[in-house]
Design an enzyme around this catalytic site. Structure first.
Site, PDB file in Angstrom:
ATOM      1  N   GLU A  97      -6.519  -6.954  -1.913  1.00  0.00           N
ATOM      2  CA  GLU A  97      -7.238  -6.821  -0.256  1.00  0.00           C
ATOM      3  C   GLU A  97      -8.622  -5.697   0.229  1.00  0.00           C
ATOM      4  O   GLU A  97      -8.279  -5.206  -0.316  1.00  0.00           O
ATOM      5  CB  GLU A  97      -6.158  -6.238   0.366  1.00  0.00           C
ATOM      6  CG  GLU A  97      -5.943  -5.886   2.731  1.00  0.00           C
ATOM      7  CD  GLU A  97      -5.033  -5.425   2.715  1.00  0.00           C
ATOM      8  OE1 GLU A  97      -4.255  -5.701   2.756  1.00  0.00           O
ATOM      9  OE2 GLU A  97      -5.623  -3.857   4.045  1.00  0.00           O
ATOM     10  N   GLU A 105       0.756  -1.290   0.187  1.00  0.00           N
ATOM     11  CA  GLU A 105       0.135   0.079  -0.193  1.00  0.00           C
ATOM     12  C   GLU A 105       0.977   1.052  -0.033  1.00  0.00           C
ATOM     13  O   GLU A 105       1.003   1.835   1.590  1.00  0.00           O
ATOM     14  CB  GLU A 105      -1.301  -0.340   1.291  1.00  0.00           C
ATOM     15  CG  GLU A 105      -1.909  -0.386   0.886  1.00  0.00           C
ATOM     16  CD  GLU A 105      -3.525  -0.824   2.339  1.00  0.00           C
ATOM     17  OE1 GLU A 105      -2.998  -0.141   3.352  1.00  0.00           O
ATOM     18  OE2 GLU A 105      -4.194  -1.342   2.541  1.00  0.00           O
TER      19      GLU A 105
END
Length: 369
Positions: free
Chosen positions: A294, A202
């Site tokens: 995710e 991320e």
């Protein structure tokens, strides 16, 4: 070594405020196959149609009827993920939590449950870089990751090797560590058709150009050993395609990574990420290969109440467009996003719904569907 349960209190999943504006397996465990000519349609193929998935004599053969045995080495067909027979596929499965906290949730019993009871196609193995993770003991955390990946391979599941950089948000801060990690992983799994390489979990607080530059430095490290494994590239603003920092998918569409056989990642948490995020994912999937590595049914912290209505909108879109996904997370963390009830990982009961929180019951049904 696993921590005592009372000590397992890692900080919230995301240290940021989300923007909300703008399986030995049975034959029933194989992934959904969708004919390329009919987006959203799905069929299940019989185990007697297994393909030869060995890329070399050194590869571990997948159990008959397992997702990898049926589908073999995956590849990209334009913007879709396809199997060795050229059919579009959608993988569905789970992501681990950080193995520095929850290694004890990843046992033979728990992974048997994931492969057989849940009928999952894919396991994302998350190796945190910071937060007492890889940087503290690279050899240890490489061994843990490889142990869990080997368990997924033995069960015929696909495995995502997740370089779980989170803070700092610039992946370039960890380039040398990433090169070491992915060199060891690509060397070991070069002959296995099971693995994906997720090179930046991320990214945040950094421009797309810097993420792209990082990807173009790391991908050749993997390609030196594994020319076929699909690489997953994180996108800006916590893998929101830039939405959480006021951008959108156009920055990636207009300036893609200069590499072949790659996909881009998108993460969402349904209680925080509304229709603006959903529309962004939908538009992006029509232009570039997307993989949702995710997501959660709750807030971006991985906690709070579940928004199953918004989550189902995402599930429906991902089914319609053959977007593969892994849910966060396969552990007994106290937060609502961890599928198991607290204390489950200290025992030996993994199957059924009695050990699951509401989010676990909900996501297990959608993996099995």
């Amino acid at each position: 070594m696993a921590m005592a349960h009372a000590q397992r209190h890692p900080r919230p999943r995301h240290p940021w405020i989300a923007l909300t504006a703008a399986a030995a397996l049975t034959a029933g465990s194989m992934l959904v196959l969708a004919p390329q000519s009919s987006a959203g349609a799905s069929v299940r193929e019989g185990a007697n149609q297994d393909v030869d998935v060995e890329k070399s004599p050194g590869a571990v053969r997948a159990p008959a009827g397992s997702p990898v045995a049926v589908n073999g080495q995956l590849e990209l067909c334009a913007t879709r993920l396809c199997n060795a027979q050229g059919k579009a596929v959608q993988l569905k499965g789970m992501s681990t939590h950080g193995t520095q906290w929850y290694e004890q949730c990843l046992t033979n019993g728990s992974l048997d449950a994931l492969a057989r009871d849940w009928q999952a196609d894919v396991l994302r193995v998350s190796t945190y870089v910071q937060e007492d993770g890889y940087e503290t003991d690279p050899a240890k955390f490489t061994r843990i990751a490889q142990r869990v990946i080997d368990q997924a391979v033995a069960r015929g599941m696909y495995a995502i090797i997740d370089w779980h950089m989170l803070s700092p948000g610039d992946p370039n801060e960890n380039t040398q560590l990433a090169k070491r990690f992915f060199t060891e992983m690509a060397k070991k799994y070069a002959n296995q058709p099971n693995v994906f390489y997720e090179i930046a979990n991320e990214p945040s607080g950094v421009e797309w150009s810097e993420i792209k530059s990082y990807a173009e430095e790391i991908i050749p490290v993997i390609r030196r050993y594994d020319p076929d494994g699909i690489v997953l590239v994180g996108t800006r603003a916590w893998s929101s395609l830039g939405v959480s920092e006021g951008s959108d998918e156009s920055e990636v569409v207009d300036d893609p990574v200069d590499a072949d056989n790659i996909m881009y990642t998108f993460h969402f948490y349904a209680a925080d990420h509304d229709d603006a995020y959903l529309r962004t994912l939908s538009r992006a999937a029509d232009e570039i290969p997307m993989f949702v590595t995710e997501f959660g049914t709750q807030k971006a912290s991985g906690d709070g109440g579940n928004n199953f209505t918004m989550s189902q909108k995402y599930i429906d879109l991902m089914k319609q467009k053959n977007i593969s996904w892994t849910n966060w997370n396969y552990s007994d963390d106290s937060r609502s996003g961890a599928v198991f009830k607290p204390g489950t990982c200290d025992g030996d009961k993994w199957t059924g719904t009695g050990v699951l929180k509401p989010a676990g019951v909900w996501i297990r049904e959608r993996i099995k569907a």
